[in-house]
Design a protein around this motif. Structure first.
Motif, PDB file in Angstrom:
ATOM      1  N   TYR A   1       0.809  -1.221   0.000  1.00  0.00           N
ATOM      2  CA  TYR A   1       0.000   0.000   0.000  1.00  0.00           C
ATOM      3  C   TYR A   1       0.845   1.275   0.000  1.00  0.00           C
ATOM      4  CZ  TYR A   1      -3.819  -3.185   0.889  1.00  0.00           C
ATOM      5  OH  TYR A   1      -4.745  -4.201   0.782  1.00  0.00           O
ATOM      6  N   ARG A   2       2.132   1.128  -0.207  1.00  0.00           N
ATOM      7  CA  ARG A   2       3.008   2.308  -0.205  1.00  0.00           C
ATOM      8  C   ARG A   2       2.838   3.102  -1.493  1.00  0.00           C
ATOM      9  NH1 ARG A   2       8.046  -0.956   2.423  1.00  0.00           N
ATOM     10  NH2 ARG A   2       7.010  -1.283   4.408  1.00  0.00           N
ATOM     11  N   GLY A   3       3.137   4.394  -1.403  1.00  0.00           N
ATOM     12  CA  GLY A   3       3.027   5.256  -2.575  1.00  0.00           C
ATOM     13  C   GLY A   3       1.614   5.721  -2.866  1.00  0.00           C
ATOM     14  N   LYS A   4       0.701   5.487  -1.947  1.00  0.00           N
ATOM     15  CA  LYS A   4      -0.702   5.854  -2.164  1.00  0.00           C
ATOM     16  C   LYS A   4      -1.159   6.967  -1.225  1.00  0.00           C
ATOM     17  CE  LYS A   4      -1.536   1.143  -3.545  1.00  0.00           C
ATOM     18  NZ  LYS A   4      -2.203   0.580  -4.574  1.00  0.00           N
ATOM     19  N   GLY A   5      -0.224   7.573  -0.498  1.00  0.00           N
ATOM     20  CA  GLY A   5      -0.567   8.707   0.351  1.00  0.00           C
ATOM     21  C   GLY A   5      -0.890   8.371   1.796  1.00  0.00           C
ATOM     22  N   PHE A   6      -0.822   7.104   2.166  1.00  0.00           N
ATOM     23  CA  PHE A   6      -1.158   6.734   3.546  1.00  0.00           C
ATOM     24  C   PHE A   6      -0.201   7.352   4.562  1.00  0.00           C
ATOM     25  CE2 PHE A   6      -3.213   3.152   1.257  1.00  0.00           C
ATOM     26  CZ  PHE A   6      -4.502   3.309   1.753  1.00  0.00           C
ATOM     27  N   SER A   7       1.092   7.336   4.266  1.00  0.00           N
ATOM     28  CA  SER A   7       2.069   7.906   5.206  1.00  0.00           C
ATOM     29  C   SER A   7       1.802   9.379   5.448  1.00  0.00           C
ATOM     30  CB  SER A   7       3.502   7.727   4.684  1.00  0.00           C
ATOM     31  OG  SER A   7       3.862   6.372   4.705  1.00  0.00           O
ATOM     32  N   LYS A   8       1.547  10.119   4.386  1.00  0.00           N
ATOM     33  CA  LYS A   8       1.281  11.554   4.532  1.00  0.00           C
ATOM     34  C   LYS A   8       0.020  11.793   5.356  1.00  0.00           C
ATOM     35  CE  LYS A   8       3.814  13.531   0.712  1.00  0.00           C
ATOM     36  NZ  LYS A   8       3.808  14.387  -0.452  1.00  0.00           N
ATOM     37  N   GLU A   9      -1.000  10.978   5.157  1.00  0.00           N
ATOM     38  CA  GLU A   9      -2.236  11.151   5.927  1.00  0.00           C
ATOM     39  C   GLU A   9      -2.012  10.824   7.400  1.00  0.00           C
ATOM     40  OE1 GLU A   9      -5.876   9.755   4.257  1.00  0.00           O
ATOM     41  OE2 GLU A   9      -5.198  10.240   2.244  1.00  0.00           O
ATOM     42  N   LEU A  10      -1.198   9.812   7.686  1.00  0.00           N
ATOM     43  CA  LEU A  10      -0.890   9.477   9.077  1.00  0.00           C
ATOM     44  C   LEU A  10      -0.069  10.596   9.723  1.00  0.00           C
ATOM     45  CD1 LEU A  10      -0.186   5.680   8.606  1.00  0.00           C
ATOM     46  CD2 LEU A  10      -2.055   6.678   9.962  1.00  0.00           C
ATOM     47  N   ILE A  11       0.831  11.190   8.961  1.00  0.00           N
ATOM     48  CA  ILE A  11       1.600  12.326   9.481  1.00  0.00           C
ATOM     49  C   ILE A  11       0.673  13.512   9.738  1.00  0.00           C
ATOM     50  CG2 ILE A  11       3.349  14.054   8.868  1.00  0.00           C
ATOM     51  CD1 ILE A  11       4.907  11.714   7.524  1.00  0.00           C
ATOM     52  N   GLU A  12      -0.293  13.731   8.874  1.00  0.00           N
ATOM     53  CA  GLU A  12      -1.256  14.814   9.087  1.00  0.00           C
ATOM     54  C   GLU A  12      -2.060  14.578  10.362  1.00  0.00           C
ATOM     55  OE1 GLU A  12      -1.550  17.847   7.670  1.00  0.00           O
ATOM     56  OE2 GLU A  12       0.300  17.209   6.675  1.00  0.00           O
ATOM     57  N   GLU A  13      -2.428  13.321  10.630  1.00  0.00           N
ATOM     58  CA  GLU A  13      -3.112  12.989  11.885  1.00  0.00           C
ATOM     59  C   GLU A  13      -2.218  13.360  13.068  1.00  0.00           C
ATOM     60  OE1 GLU A  13      -6.104  12.052  12.656  1.00  0.00           O
ATOM     61  OE2 GLU A  13      -6.939  10.920  10.988  1.00  0.00           O
ATOM     62  N   SER A  14      -0.919  13.096  12.938  1.00  0.00           N
ATOM     63  CA  SER A  14       0.043  13.414  14.001  1.00  0.00           C
ATOM     64  C   SER A  14       0.107  14.913  14.242  1.00  0.00           C
ATOM     65  CB  SER A  14       1.435  12.893  13.622  1.00  0.00           C
ATOM     66  OG  SER A  14       1.404  11.514  13.365  1.00  0.00           O
ATOM     67  N   LYS A  15       0.124  15.683  13.173  1.00  0.00           N
ATOM     68  CA  LYS A  15       0.176  17.138  13.293  1.00  0.00           C
ATOM     69  C   LYS A  15      -1.121  17.681  13.901  1.00  0.00           C
ATOM     70  CE  LYS A  15       1.932  18.972   9.394  1.00  0.00           C
ATOM     71  NZ  LYS A  15       2.267  19.025   7.967  1.00  0.00           N
ATOM     72  N   GLU A  16      -2.252  17.085  13.549  1.00  0.00           N
ATOM     73  CA  GLU A  16      -3.537  17.491  14.122  1.00  0.00           C
ATOM     74  C   GLU A  16      -3.570  17.179  15.616  1.00  0.00           C
ATOM     75  OE1 GLU A  16      -6.059  19.361  12.901  1.00  0.00           O
ATOM     76  OE2 GLU A  16      -4.675  19.632  11.229  1.00  0.00           O
ATOM     77  N   LEU A  17      -2.986  16.048  16.015  1.00  0.00           N
ATOM     78  CA  LEU A  17      -2.901  15.707  17.437  1.00  0.00           C
ATOM     79  C   LEU A  17      -2.115  16.786  18.178  1.00  0.00           C
ATOM     80  CD1 LEU A  17      -3.223  13.727  19.857  1.00  0.00           C
ATOM     81  CD2 LEU A  17      -1.043  12.706  19.103  1.00  0.00           C
ATOM     82  N   ALA A  18      -0.997  17.213  17.605  1.00  0.00           N
ATOM     83  CA  ALA A  18      -0.184  18.254  18.234  1.00  0.00           C
ATOM     84  C   ALA A  18      -0.988  19.546  18.381  1.00  0.00           C
ATOM     85  CB  ALA A  18       1.088  18.500  17.431  1.00  0.00           C
ATOM     86  N   LYS A  19      -1.723  19.902  17.342  1.00  0.00           N
ATOM     87  CA  LYS A  19      -2.538  21.121  17.404  1.00  0.00           C
ATOM     88  C   LYS A  19      -3.647  20.994  18.448  1.00  0.00           C
ATOM     89  CE  LYS A  19      -1.784  22.258  12.544  1.00  0.00           C
ATOM     90  NZ  LYS A  19      -2.400  22.227  11.203  1.00  0.00           N
TER      91      LYS A  19
ATOM     92  N   GLY B   1       4.966  20.757  19.204  1.00  0.00           N
ATOM     93  CA  GLY B   1       5.184  20.196  17.883  1.00  0.00           C
ATOM     94  C   GLY B   1       5.362  18.693  17.926  1.00  0.00           C
ATOM     95  N   VAL B   2       5.838  18.152  16.820  1.00  0.00           N
ATOM     96  CA  VAL B   2       6.088  16.719  16.658  1.00  0.00           C
ATOM     97  C   VAL B   2       7.565  16.544  16.350  1.00  0.00           C
ATOM     98  CG1 VAL B   2       5.538  14.650  15.309  1.00  0.00           C
ATOM     99  CG2 VAL B   2       3.745  16.331  15.787  1.00  0.00           C
ATOM    100  N   LEU B   3       8.199  15.640  17.060  1.00  0.00           N
ATOM    101  CA  LEU B   3       9.611  15.313  16.834  1.00  0.00           C
ATOM    102  C   LEU B   3       9.714  13.914  16.261  1.00  0.00           C
ATOM    103  CD1 LEU B   3      10.953  16.428  20.342  1.00  0.00           C
ATOM    104  CD2 LEU B   3      11.048  17.759  18.219  1.00  0.00           C
ATOM    105  N   LEU B   4      10.736  13.689  15.472  1.00  0.00           N
ATOM    106  CA  LEU B   4      10.997  12.337  14.987  1.00  0.00           C
ATOM    107  C   LEU B   4      12.465  12.193  14.660  1.00  0.00           C
ATOM    108  CD1 LEU B   4      11.443  12.163  11.619  1.00  0.00           C
ATOM    109  CD2 LEU B   4       9.053  12.819  11.696  1.00  0.00           C
ATOM    110  N   GLU B   5      12.871  10.956  14.568  1.00  0.00           N
ATOM    111  CA  GLU B   5      14.250  10.625  14.214  1.00  0.00           C
ATOM    112  C   GLU B   5      14.184   9.533  13.160  1.00  0.00           C
ATOM    113  OE1 GLU B   5      17.742   7.891  16.234  1.00  0.00           O
ATOM    114  OE2 GLU B   5      16.184   8.742  17.496  1.00  0.00           O
ATOM    115  N   THR B   6      15.035   9.629  12.159  1.00  0.00           N
ATOM    116  CA  THR B   6      15.136   8.561  11.177  1.00  0.00           C
ATOM    117  C   THR B   6      16.594   8.439  10.752  1.00  0.00           C
ATOM    118  OG1 THR B   6      14.132   7.589   9.210  1.00  0.00           O
ATOM    119  CG2 THR B   6      14.683   9.928   9.081  1.00  0.00           C
TER     120      THR B   6
END
Length: 148
Positions: A89-107, A113-118
């Protein structure tokens, strides 16, 4: 548009399978029963926030965030610790939508904000995160002490 939402205890079985895939991706041994216990504890104890991506009634990805606090800002941060989408299911926008959920949680929690490490070698993540508005901080040294 894909479907993302907060995970519930009813999602535990499918979520544990995805979480196990995530762990195997990071070279850990598969252990679905332990994954289910770990996630059940996180959900029941409200230790983390988990959002899932769904396609055709099946969970295909998740993001898990843990609360941190900044003393200097006197606010919460969210640590985006786990982000995974099943390879089919990669390449279909799921990751971006999950990140948007994360940003909405922060708001919605008035967090700083949201921190991450990769990893430096995570080419996909290192393109994805800036495209979602994350800034790379290269002015700090990241240290880790492990209890071996």
């Amino acid at each position: 548009m894909n479907n993302t939402r907060k995970a519930t205890i009813n999602n535990l079985s499918q979520l544990a399978e995805l979480f196990d895939q995530y762990r195997v991706f990071y070279h850990k041994d598969s252990d679905i029963p332990a994954a289910e216990i770990f996630l059940k504890e996180r959900i029941e104890h409200k230790d983390s926030e988990i959002f899932v991506a769904e396609s055709e009634g099946k969970l295909v990805g998740f993001v898990q965030l843990y609360p941190l606090f900044s003393s200097t800002r006197m606010k919460r941060y969210w640590l985006l610790n786990d982000l995974y989408v099943n390879e089919n299911y990669r390449g279909k926008g799921f990751s971006k939508e999950l990140i948007e959920e994360s940003k909405e949680l922060a708001k919605s929690t008035n967090a700083a904000g949201v921190l991450l490490e990769t990893g430096k070698g995570n080419n996909i993540g290192n393109k994805l995160y800036p495209s979602c508005g994350f800034e790379l901080y290269d002015s700090v040294n990241f240290y880790e002490w492990t209890n071996k």
